[in-house]
Design an enzyme around this catalytic site. Structure first.
Site, mmCIF file in Angstrom:
data_model
loop_
_atom_site.group_PDB
_atom_site.id
_atom_site.type_symbol
_atom_site.label_atom_id
_atom_site.label_comp_id
_atom_site.label_asym_id
_atom_site.label_seq_id
_atom_site.Cartn_x
_atom_site.Cartn_y
_atom_site.Cartn_z
ATOM 1 C CE1 TYR A 1 -4.162 1.307 -0.373
ATOM 2 C CE2 TYR A 1 -3.482 2.780 1.378
ATOM 3 C CZ TYR A 1 -4.354 2.453 0.365
ATOM 4 O OH TYR A 1 -5.405 3.276 0.080
ATOM 5 C CE LYS B 1 -7.694 1.849 2.673
ATOM 6 N NZ LYS B 1 -7.038 3.141 2.817
#
Ligand code: NAI
Length: 562
Positions: free
Chosen positions: A102, A175
């Protein structure tokens, strides 16, 4: 023309489908008996390995990658081959790999996405073909009870790097990976979605490799209708799915949330997740100062999506603590690019208007724009948040002025990465003589000052949203209430002991699975109290544990897909 038959004769045998199916593939972990059953005898080396052995080799290969972007690509390849192995690797090294799967590495991957495009795990919905939306979801072959979570982005405001159109798809995929690694959300029951509404990024529009719709962003009615269609279609096809919104532009993010929060099971991490993690820091700070929510004075420097989302939640907390909405508003000051936001300013975005101060009130503060320092001198805030992306904006004079106003101010310079942070703790702690209570948006080392080690918590949304999602899914909550967000924030804060001077305000990111389970239980309880839960349990703690997917090869999915 060469026949397909002849071409097949001249090439290597095709790879058996089970070895290409990331949901079923176990590679060298298939036993000899399983290999025989699946018709892949002889297609793997003789050794039968454990998942731990496979993960050990994959980790060593990962370490050989020359950069974080190469690591990102390598991990994607593992994910494409073998989902269980990918999550085993991620779970075993979560602290180290979160910044790879991420923020910030995903930002680099997004910038190169159309060039590097190979394969994708997402659903692409084009604003030019709304009639395809249902078929696009149906192509997954999933039934109404098969989906727990959908992450959607239109990629207008990716992680401080702006508008990336269809390249932003990886934000939804990343995510989802964090949801699974941090809270055990079942990766077989999730969908990543890109809403392709065009892009205003000219670099992309002029790039021949760009894969998305090649026109400026569609706005106004057509955009709103498209988002409304998404919400309707997704929730009709998958009625139990938690609908997570990520990296929309500030105006759209806020409008979509406000208009739909009571109708659908939606959540906007940039606004609500960020707001709640700030609330968690503030809960811890209030334990130290003994203060009450209703008495806080908040200055937000950088009133964009994140900053105004935080203002909203602190406003809600003040109201819950007994302040009237107007009294609470009266304790909040926003500063943006033209200084303190006042009601005589023209063209204020809607999300700033709510907190604009009456000009009459600040008459005499300054002849022109009212800057941060002047505001601090007059307001003496108990909380100063930085979400401006302006590196160094909190100068020594700013920090000293803040610390002169109250004994233990809460200072949250949250802009990241490091090149954007408003002030580093290694400066702010000594400038305030060790009095500021701090959390930041990046991982930092403790600061040594006057014989005390000041641990600085990382206000990472990953401490909060995976557990919030899990609690919402387990409770079957029909929507996410303010109390559920508050419960999540309190549960995060409840994991630290702030009685020692220098203690961190937030728990470490290292132990996310346990912390997400704690958050999920608190959220599910709040959902029940608010009357929005549709499922109840004799033993909620066990129900949350049972709902968490583990990266292990299950006994029974040799033949089944996801
Ligand atoms: P944004 O672009 O929506 O907001 C930034 C705001 O700062 C804009 O309104 C802009 O006009 C304002 N600004 C720019 N220069 C300024 C100046 N000189 N003085 C005052 N205001 C100024 O961005 P967003 O999404 O709100 O994110 C802001 C920052 O917060 C980013 O660096 C992001 O990484 C960080 N952030 C950190 C989080 C965390 O630590 N958990 C969560 C969300 C965001």
């Amino acid at each position: 023309m060469q026949s397909a038959h002849r071409r097949r004769d001249n090439t290597m045998p095709v790879k058996p489908s089970v070895l290409q199916d990331r949901y079923r593939n176990r590679g060298t972990a298939f036993t000899l008996e399983e290999r025989a059953r699946l018709g892949i005898t002889g297609r793997l080396p003789a050794s039968v390995e454990s998942l731990d052995q496979q993960a050990g080799r994959a980790y060593a290969q990962l370490q050989d990658q020359p950069s974080n972007l190469h690591k990102y690509i390598y991990l994607n390849q593992v994910h494409d081959r073998n989902q269980v192995l990918y999550y085993k690797l991620l779970g075993d090294h979560l602290n180290e790999l979160l910044p790879v799967v991420y923020d910030p590495t995903v930002g680099e991957a997004i910038e190169k996405w159309s060039v590097d495009y190979r394969d994708s795990r997402a659903v692409y919905l084009s604003i030019n073909r709304p009639e395809d939306m249902k078929a696009s979801f149906q192509s997954l072959g999933l039934g109404p009870d098969d989906v727990d979570l959908i992450v959607v982005s239109d990629a207008q405001e990716i992680l401080g790097i702006g508008d990336w159109g269809v390249n932003g798809t990886d934000i939804s995929i990343g995510k989802l990976a964090v949801y699974t690694a941090a809270a055990g959300i079942d990766p077989n029951r999730v969908i990543a979605v890109n809403l392709d509404v065009g892009t205003d990024n000219e670099q992309l529009l002029n790039n021949p490799t760009y894969l998305g719709n090649r026109h400026a962003r569609i706005t106004g009615r057509r955009y709103d209708d498209f988002v409304a269609l998404y919400l309707k279609t997704a929730s009709e096809l998958f009625p139990s799915a938690f609908l997570h919104f990520e990296d929309f532009g500030p105006s759209n993010a806020r409008r979509i949330l406000v208009e739909n929060a009571d109708k659908y099971r939606i959540f906007n991490d940039d606004m609500q997740g960020t707001g709640a993690i700030v609330m968690a820091s503030a809960f811890s700070a209030l334990k130290v100062t003994g203060g009450r929510w209703a008495e806080q004075r908040l200055v937000v420097f950088g009133a964009g999506t994140a900053g105004t989302g935080m203002a909203d939640q602190i406003h809600a907390a003040m109201v819950r603590d007994g302040a009237t909405p107007d009294e609470a508003k009266n304790n909040i000051w926003l500063i943006d690019i033209h200084g303190l936001v006042t009601d005589d300013m023209r063209d204020l975005p809607d999300y700033q208007q709510a907190y604009a101060r009456p000009r009459s009130e600040v008459e005499g503060w300054s002849d022109g724009e009212i800057d941060l320092l002047t505001t601090l001198q007059h307001v003496k805030p108990t909380i100063l948040i930085g979400t401006s992306t302006v590196h160094g904006a909190f100068t020594e004079e700013v920090v000293r002025t803040l610390a002169a106003g109250v004994e233990r101010p809460l200072l949250l310079p949250l802009s990241n990465p490091t090149s954007r942070i408003e002030v580093m703790p290694s400066d702010a702690v000594p400038w305030s003589e060790g009095r500021v209570l701090m959390a930041v948006g990046i991982p930092v080392e403790p600061v040594q000052y006057n014989g005390v080690s000041y641990e600085i918590g990382q206000a990472n949304n990953a401490l909060l949203y995976p557990g919030l999602g899990l609690g919402t899914i387990v409770s079957g909550a029909t929507h996410v209430t303010d109390n559920m967000l508050l419960a999540a924030a309190e549960a995060v804060a409840g994991q630290v002991d702030v009685s020692e001077r220098g203690a961190s305000l937030l728990p470490p990111v290292a132990n996310l699975r346990a912390s997400s389970a704690t958050v999920a239980v608190a959220v599910a309880k709040a959902a029940a109290q608010d009357g929005v839960a549709t499922k109840s349990y004799d033993n909620l703690i066990q129900a949350v544990q049972d709902a968490m997917w583990d990266p292990v090869y299950p006994a029974d999915n040799l033949e089944d897909g996801r």
